[in-house]
Motif scaffolding. Structure first.
Motif, short mmCIF file in Angstrom:
data_model
loop_
_atom_site.label_atom_id
_atom_site.label_comp_id
_atom_site.label_asym_id
_atom_site.label_seq_id
_atom_site.Cartn_x
_atom_site.Cartn_y
_atom_site.Cartn_z
N GLY A 195 -3.85 16.02 -30.04
CA GLY A 195 -2.41 15.70 -29.35
C GLY A 195 -2.40 15.96 -27.94
O GLY A 195 -3.06 16.74 -27.40
N GLU A 196 -1.57 15.31 -27.36
CA GLU A 196 -1.81 14.96 -25.87
C GLU A 196 -0.96 15.97 -25.38
O GLU A 196 0.09 16.42 -25.74
N LYS A 197 -1.39 16.38 -24.13
CA LYS A 197 -0.69 17.54 -23.17
C LYS A 197 -0.67 16.95 -21.93
O LYS A 197 -1.57 16.38 -21.29
N ASP A 198 0.39 17.02 -21.31
CA ASP A 198 0.53 16.60 -19.90
C ASP A 198 0.24 17.73 -18.64
O ASP A 198 0.69 18.98 -18.81
N GLY A 199 -0.31 17.18 -17.77
CA GLY A 199 -0.91 18.31 -16.59
C GLY A 199 -0.17 18.02 -15.51
O GLY A 199 0.67 17.12 -15.45
N ARG A 200 -0.67 18.49 -14.40
CA ARG A 200 0.09 18.18 -12.95
C ARG A 200 -0.32 16.58 -12.51
O ARG A 200 0.57 16.11 -11.96
N PHE A 201 -1.53 16.19 -12.94
CA PHE A 201 -1.88 14.87 -12.36
C PHE A 201 -2.24 13.99 -13.53
O PHE A 201 -2.14 12.71 -13.28
N CYS A 202 -2.37 14.41 -14.72
CA CYS A 202 -2.72 13.53 -15.52
C CYS A 202 -2.43 14.22 -16.86
O CYS A 202 -2.12 15.34 -17.05
N SER A 203 -2.37 13.16 -18.17
CA SER A 203 -2.45 13.86 -19.43
C SER A 203 -3.73 13.76 -20.04
O SER A 203 -4.52 12.95 -19.63
N LYS A 204 -4.17 14.62 -21.23
CA LYS A 204 -5.30 14.67 -21.84
C LYS A 204 -5.13 14.87 -23.24
O LYS A 204 -4.41 15.56 -23.81
N GLN A 205 -6.46 14.13 -23.86
CA GLN A 205 -6.04 14.56 -25.32
C GLN A 205 -7.41 15.39 -25.53
O GLN A 205 -8.60 14.90 -25.19
N PRO A 206 -7.46 16.39 -26.50
CA PRO A 206 -8.65 17.04 -26.67
C PRO A 206 -9.07 16.62 -27.93
O PRO A 206 -8.49 15.62 -28.67
N ASP A 207 -10.25 17.10 -28.46
CA ASP A 207 -10.98 16.58 -29.72
C ASP A 207 -10.34 17.41 -30.80
O ASP A 207 -10.48 16.82 -31.94
N ALA A 208 -9.96 18.46 -30.74
CA ALA A 208 -9.19 19.57 -31.43
C ALA A 208 -8.59 20.43 -30.85
O ALA A 208 -9.01 20.97 -29.58
N SER A 209 -7.59 21.10 -31.45
CA SER A 209 -6.73 22.08 -30.93
C SER A 209 -6.15 23.07 -31.80
O SER A 209 -5.99 22.49 -32.98
N PHE A 210 -5.97 24.15 -31.43
CA PHE A 210 -5.41 25.30 -32.32
C PHE A 210 -4.24 26.06 -31.76
O PHE A 210 -4.54 26.45 -30.48
N TYR A 211 -3.42 26.28 -32.42
CA TYR A 211 -2.06 26.96 -31.92
C TYR A 211 -1.76 28.10 -32.76
O TYR A 211 -1.73 28.10 -34.20
N PRO A 212 -1.56 29.36 -32.61
CA PRO A 212 -1.08 30.61 -33.48
C PRO A 212 0.44 30.45 -33.66
O PRO A 212 1.14 29.85 -32.87
N GLY A 213 0.79 31.01 -34.69
CA GLY A 213 2.09 30.90 -34.92
C GLY A 213 2.53 29.70 -35.66
O GLY A 213 1.65 28.94 -36.01
N PRO A 214 3.97 29.65 -36.35
CA PRO A 214 4.39 28.33 -36.99
C PRO A 214 4.42 27.07 -36.01
O PRO A 214 4.55 27.37 -35.10
N ASP A 215 4.39 26.02 -36.72
CA ASP A 215 4.23 24.58 -35.74
C ASP A 215 5.75 24.54 -35.35
O ASP A 215 6.88 24.65 -36.28
N PRO A 216 6.05 23.89 -34.32
CA PRO A 216 7.36 23.63 -33.85
C PRO A 216 8.16 22.75 -34.51
O PRO A 216 7.74 21.73 -35.18
N LEU A 217 9.46 23.01 -34.84
CA LEU A 217 10.44 21.94 -35.40
C LEU A 217 10.33 20.76 -34.79
O LEU A 217 10.23 20.66 -33.40
N PRO A 218 10.92 19.54 -35.57
CA PRO A 218 11.18 18.47 -34.52
C PRO A 218 12.00 18.52 -33.60
O PRO A 218 13.26 19.19 -33.75
#
Length: 345
Positions: A195-218
């Protein structure tokens, strides 16, 4: 846009391709490597010879402390600028896809090309919008998108070998958490994939990412991951390091663990690094624009001919789960030699 403050760790050697129109490579492939096969590229009339790049001397060690957090917000390392294949003014998505496929074929050949990056520049606005709408549909690539400049840096994965490494890392995390009774099904964590994330000057896709807690609702905002995995070839090590620092800086220090794995798709040799925040030893008396902590490589191991050199790698539980250890079952995550071999085999 600021450039990262560290330089490549090797002198550049010229590599020449056949002449054509608007595709250039500032590549540095050693002379004993086979030239990039250009049959398909010639059919699209997109290849032009590379420039000779002067050697770089007086280079700092890759693990030296970072002086300014903002120096890694740009998302691209000088080594990548020098070695990436460069396509200027592409005419269509198909033209870009054809070059990506050619680079992919070379990366998985007996004589792999020296760079896995394609830097597409001067993209027309309508094509740029189309590429952004469809970038997640492209298989086997990760993107860094520079919105203000209409440029995209594509990282071409070296076939199934590089694609399975981040999946193996996520599976390992789930396996380690299971005896702690930390489960995806209990909404204790979720995987954000590429999943892509927007930074200050560009956006980037990781090869894998991990999030604690429940995934966000739509419709809810997606937070920054606590852990990111970045995978590449050994020639991409400097760019992977820049990626690690990008995640820490642009997330406002919410991404506290980055696992870097540079691996050879032919020999399956690999280097595994754990990057976590450390005290900025170069902060000095003038603390303006100098963070108290910076992201650095704190642990590493090397896989050579099936043998892992180095101690087991430890990932802090609190950094991944964003909470302290709560009971005796919960511990730091230990990546053993056997698990490294399994992930990178």
């Amino acid at each position: 846009m600021e450039n990262p403050s560290f330089a490549p760790d090797r002198a550049s050697q010229p590599f020449h391709l056949s002449d054509s129109s608007n595709f250039t490579t500032d590549s540095t492939m050693p002379a004993d490597h086979a030239e990039l096969s250009t049959r398909r590229l010639r059919s699209h009339d997109v290849v032009r010879g590379s420039k000779e790049i002067p050697p770089v001397s007086g280079l700092p060690d890759s693990s030296s402390p970072v002086l300014q957090d903002s120096s890694f917000e740009s998302g691209i390392d000088p080594t990548t600028e020098r070695t990436a294949y460069i396509l200027r003014k592409p005419s269509s998505r198909g033209e870009i896809k054809a070059i990506i496929e050619e680079i992919h074929d070379q990366l998985t050949s007996a004589s792999p090309s020296h760079s896995q990056y394609l830097w597409v520049q001067y993209i027309k606005s309508d094509l740029f919008a189309e590429l952004n709408d469809e970038k997640l549909a492209l298989k086997g690539v990760r993107t860094t998108v520079f919105y203000e400049k209409n440029e995209i840096l594509y990282k071409v994965m070296a076939g199934p070998f590089h694609e399975k490494i981040p999946r193996g890392m996520v599976s390992w995390i789930e396996h380690v958490f299971h005896p702690m009774h930390i489960e995806y099904w209990n909404e204790d964590f979720w995987s954000g994939g590429t999943g892509e994330k927007d930074g200050r000057f560009c956006s980037k896709q990781p090869d894998a990412s991990f999030y604690p807690g429940p995934d966000p609702l739509p419709g809810q905002p997606i937070p920054w991951p606590s852990l990111v995995v970045e995978v590449g070839m050994s020639e991409s090590a400097r760019q992977l390091q820049a990626d690690a620092r990008w995640w820490y800086s642009n997330s406002g220090h919410q991404t506290k663990v980055v696992v870097l794995i540079d691996a050879d798709p032919i020999t399956h040799n690999a280097n595994v690094e754990i990057w976590t925040p450390v005290l900025n030893q170069h902060r000095g008396a003038d603390t303006r624009d100098r963070p108290t902590h910076v992201l650095e490589c704190t642990q590493r191991a090397h896989l050579r001919n099936g043998v892992v050199q180095g101690a087991d790698l430890r990932i802090p539980f609190q950094a991944v789960m964003r909470r302290p250890i709560a009971n005796p079952l919960e511990t730091d995550l230990i990546l053993t030699a056997a698990q490294i071999r399994r992930i990178c085999r």
